[in-house]
Design an enzyme around this catalytic site. Structure first.
Site, PDB file in Angstrom:
ATOM      1  N   MET A  30       9.478  -4.168   8.679  1.00 33.87           N
ATOM      2  CA  MET A  30       9.272  -3.302   9.914  1.00 33.87           C
ATOM      3  C   MET A  30       7.645  -2.837   9.630  1.00 33.87           C
ATOM      4  O   MET A  30       7.359  -1.886  10.343  1.00 33.87           O
ATOM      5  CB  MET A  30      10.100  -2.138   9.688  1.00 33.87           C
ATOM      6  CG  MET A  30      11.424  -2.484   9.883  1.00 33.87           C
ATOM      7  SD  MET A  30      12.608  -1.101  10.845  1.00 33.87           S
ATOM      8  CE  MET A  30      12.600   0.017   9.597  1.00 33.87           C
ATOM      9  N   HIS A  34       3.590  -3.143   1.567  1.00 35.50           N
ATOM     10  CA  HIS A  34       3.265  -2.641   0.379  1.00 35.50           C
ATOM     11  C   HIS A  34       3.652  -3.934  -0.673  1.00 35.50           C
ATOM     12  O   HIS A  34       4.099  -4.900  -0.469  1.00 35.50           O
ATOM     13  CB  HIS A  34       3.754  -1.354  -0.095  1.00 35.50           C
ATOM     14  CG  HIS A  34       5.260  -1.323  -0.018  1.00 35.50           C
ATOM     15  ND1 HIS A  34       6.286  -2.109  -0.705  1.00 35.50           N
ATOM     16  CD2 HIS A  34       6.136  -0.711   1.125  1.00 35.50           C
ATOM     17  CE1 HIS A  34       7.496  -1.981  -0.382  1.00 35.50           C
ATOM     18  NE2 HIS A  34       7.404  -1.260   0.745  1.00 35.50           N
ATOM     19  N   GLY A  36       5.900  -4.489  -2.647  1.00 33.68           N
ATOM     20  CA  GLY A  36       7.358  -4.710  -2.455  1.00 33.68           C
ATOM     21  C   GLY A  36       7.626  -5.995  -1.505  1.00 33.68           C
ATOM     22  O   GLY A  36       8.245  -6.755  -1.897  1.00 33.68           O
ATOM     23  N   HIS A  37       6.813  -5.948  -0.433  1.00 41.15           N
ATOM     24  CA  HIS A  37       6.970  -6.868   0.743  1.00 41.15           C
ATOM     25  C   HIS A  37       6.194  -8.135  -0.102  1.00 41.15           C
ATOM     26  O   HIS A  37       6.254  -9.231   0.257  1.00 41.15           O
ATOM     27  CB  HIS A  37       6.125  -6.365   1.902  1.00 41.15           C
ATOM     28  CG  HIS A  37       6.948  -5.536   2.809  1.00 41.15           C
ATOM     29  ND1 HIS A  37       6.569  -3.977   2.752  1.00 41.15           N
ATOM     30  CD2 HIS A  37       8.103  -5.124   3.362  1.00 41.15           C
ATOM     31  CE1 HIS A  37       7.269  -3.310   3.334  1.00 41.15           C
ATOM     32  NE2 HIS A  37       8.431  -3.869   3.899  1.00 41.15           N
ATOM     33  N   ASP A 150      17.101  -2.843  -1.071  1.00 41.71           N
ATOM     34  CA  ASP A 150      18.129  -2.294  -0.091  1.00 41.71           C
ATOM     35  C   ASP A 150      19.326  -3.308   0.014  1.00 41.71           C
ATOM     36  O   ASP A 150      19.452  -4.201   0.548  1.00 41.71           O
ATOM     37  CB  ASP A 150      17.143  -2.562   1.245  1.00 41.71           C
ATOM     38  CG  ASP A 150      16.190  -1.713   1.724  1.00 41.71           C
ATOM     39  OD1 ASP A 150      16.458  -0.494   1.783  1.00 41.71           O
ATOM     40  OD2 ASP A 150      14.938  -2.077   1.872  1.00 41.71           O
ATOM     41  N   MET A 184       9.254   0.462  -5.143  1.00 46.77           N
ATOM     42  CA  MET A 184       8.356   0.682  -4.159  1.00 46.77           C
ATOM     43  C   MET A 184       8.927   0.851  -2.743  1.00 46.77           C
ATOM     44  O   MET A 184      10.106   0.068  -2.369  1.00 46.77           O
ATOM     45  CB  MET A 184       7.517  -0.539  -4.029  1.00 46.77           C
ATOM     46  CG  MET A 184       6.316  -0.502  -5.212  1.00 46.77           C
ATOM     47  SD  MET A 184       5.092  -1.564  -5.028  1.00 46.77           S
ATOM     48  CE  MET A 184       4.180  -1.373  -6.388  1.00 46.77           C
ATOM     49  N   SER A 185       8.352   1.619  -1.718  1.00 45.92           N
ATOM     50  CA  SER A 185       8.940   1.736  -0.195  1.00 45.92           C
ATOM     51  C   SER A 185       8.086   2.322   0.542  1.00 45.92           C
ATOM     52  O   SER A 185       6.915   2.983   0.251  1.00 45.92           O
ATOM     53  CB  SER A 185       9.975   2.504  -0.632  1.00 45.92           C
ATOM     54  OG  SER A 185      10.573   3.069   0.581  1.00 45.92           O
ATOM     55  N   SER A 186       8.212   1.814   1.779  1.00 47.38           N
ATOM     56  CA  SER A 186       7.222   2.584   2.542  1.00 47.38           C
ATOM     57  C   SER A 186       7.192   3.981   2.993  1.00 47.38           C
ATOM     58  O   SER A 186       6.380   4.669   3.494  1.00 47.38           O
ATOM     59  CB  SER A 186       7.501   2.107   4.158  1.00 47.38           C
ATOM     60  OG  SER A 186       7.803   0.663   4.171  1.00 47.38           O
TER      61      SER A 186
HETATM   62  O1  PAF Z   1      14.297  -3.616   5.625  1.00 48.63           O
HETATM   63  C1  PAF Z   1      13.697  -3.508   6.870  1.00 48.63           C
HETATM   64  O2  PAF Z   1      12.492  -3.473   6.784  1.00 48.63           O
HETATM   65  C2  PAF Z   1      14.753  -3.772   7.860  1.00 48.63           C
HETATM   66  O3  PAF Z   1      15.987  -3.083   7.978  1.00 48.63           O
HETATM   67  C3  PAF Z   1      14.794  -5.110   8.593  1.00 48.63           C
HETATM   68  C4  PAF Z   1      15.540  -5.912   7.556  1.00 48.63           C
HETATM   69  C5  PAF Z   1      13.176  -5.719   9.097  1.00 48.63           C
HETATM   70  C6  PAF Z   1      15.528  -5.112  10.077  1.00 48.63           C
HETATM   71  O4  PAF Z   1      14.781  -4.195  10.824  1.00 48.63           O
END
Ligand code: PAF
Length: 303
Positions: A30, A34, A36-37, A150, A184-186
């Protein structure tokens, strides 16, 4: 350079050029990217010849309109981040591309969404499952990468893929932490300086549980009692749940006699944080270590 695609029709043109031998990896996000991504991107880059990151703030997974409204939208920064990480395509559709008409058909998740985060966020996983399935259909990746942070989401996406026969492989990627242990998280950027100092206590509670389980404690009430002690004496932290769950079914366990995921959700001020940790009882330590060496291939998909 990363190519930004806004419409599914544009992706279809790109897809026509994808070679039979290419492996397409999707990292759904979304935005507000950061490290984590970054770890998801790096893992995707390792296994795929074409990597797509989707950036879409999905309205149907927010149970609170205000949460949706304040979600950070920083596309230019995100695209720069993707370019630096060697991402080939960013799929950043506007709302009317994903939802050209009001959505009436949803993925029904059932018992997997009835506890943990699902208990306090009604409709959240239905919205996640629905958008993820739409992205899978639109982009048709071979592999899709999700973070273990998550964990309930990861387990639900695996189940959707399995039970709805989606032809792709889901890859879970371990959580990336700050040096003090905070996952790490937004959402971390919403913490004030004082709240940020308290935030690692969630991870400390998980570590306490891990130590107790590793020493042979099996009673979930006793483990929880000890692990959350420090949180209960910190009024700024409001514990939402602290559960020991079966890693596959994600249902709470009564006794820890096999590896479990210990999962936590807590509010610090106005920010809700989640985290989890794999914990294993002592008798299983050697079996577990063997299983990990044996079954984790270059693309690990076991939980
Ligand atoms: O984890 C997220 O950022 C969201 O839940 C996802 C998997 C992109 C779905 O909108």
């Amino acid at each position: 350079m990363t190519t930004v695609i806004r419409r599914a029709a544009e992706w279809s043109k790109v897809a026509a050029w994808i070679r039979r031998e290419d492996v397409v990896g999707l990292v759904p996000t979304m935005g507000a990217l950061h490290e984590g991504h970054g770890a998801l991107f790096d893992e995707a880059r390792r296994h795929c010849s074409v990597v797509v990151a989707s950036i879409f703030v999905n309205p149907i997974q927010f149970d609170q309109a205000s949460d949706y409204d304040i979600y950070p939208r920083v596309l230019a920064d995100d695209v720069a981040f993707c370019t630096a990480r060697g991402i080939d395509y960013v799929f950043a559709p506007p709302n009317d591309e994903m939802y050209p008409e009001p959505q009436r058909v949803f993925v029904e998740i059932g018992e997997l969404s009835e506890h943990l985060c699902g208990r306090t966020r009604p409709g959240h996983f239905r919205g996640v499952g629905t958008v993820v399935l739409k992205l899978f259909h639109l982009l048709q990746p071979h592999l899709a990468f999700f973070g273990e942070k998550d964990y309930q989401q990861l387990a639900i996406v695996r189940r959707i893929v399995r039970e709805l026969n989606v032809p792709l492989r889901v890859v879970g990627v371990p959580t990336i932490r700050e040096s003090d242990g905070l996952a790490m998280s937004s959402r971390n950027r919403r913490l004030s300086a004082a709240e940020r100092l308290l935030a690692p206590r969630l991870y400390q509670a998980l570590q306490t549980a891990r130590q107790l389980i590793a020493r042979g404690e099996r009673n979930v009430v006793a483990i929880k009692g000890r692990a959350v002690q420090a949180l209960r004496t910190t009024p700024e932290i409001r514990l939402e749940y602290f559960e020991m769950i079966d890693p596959e079914s994600i249902q709470p366990v009564d006794l820890v006699n096999a590896p479990v995921r210990v999962a936590i959700a807590a509010w610090i001020g106005k920010t809700r944080l989640i985290d989890n940790l794999l914990c294993e009882p002592p008798a299983l330590a050697h079996v577990f270590a063997k299983r990990q060496t044996k079954t984790v291939g270059p693309v690990s998909s076991w939980m």
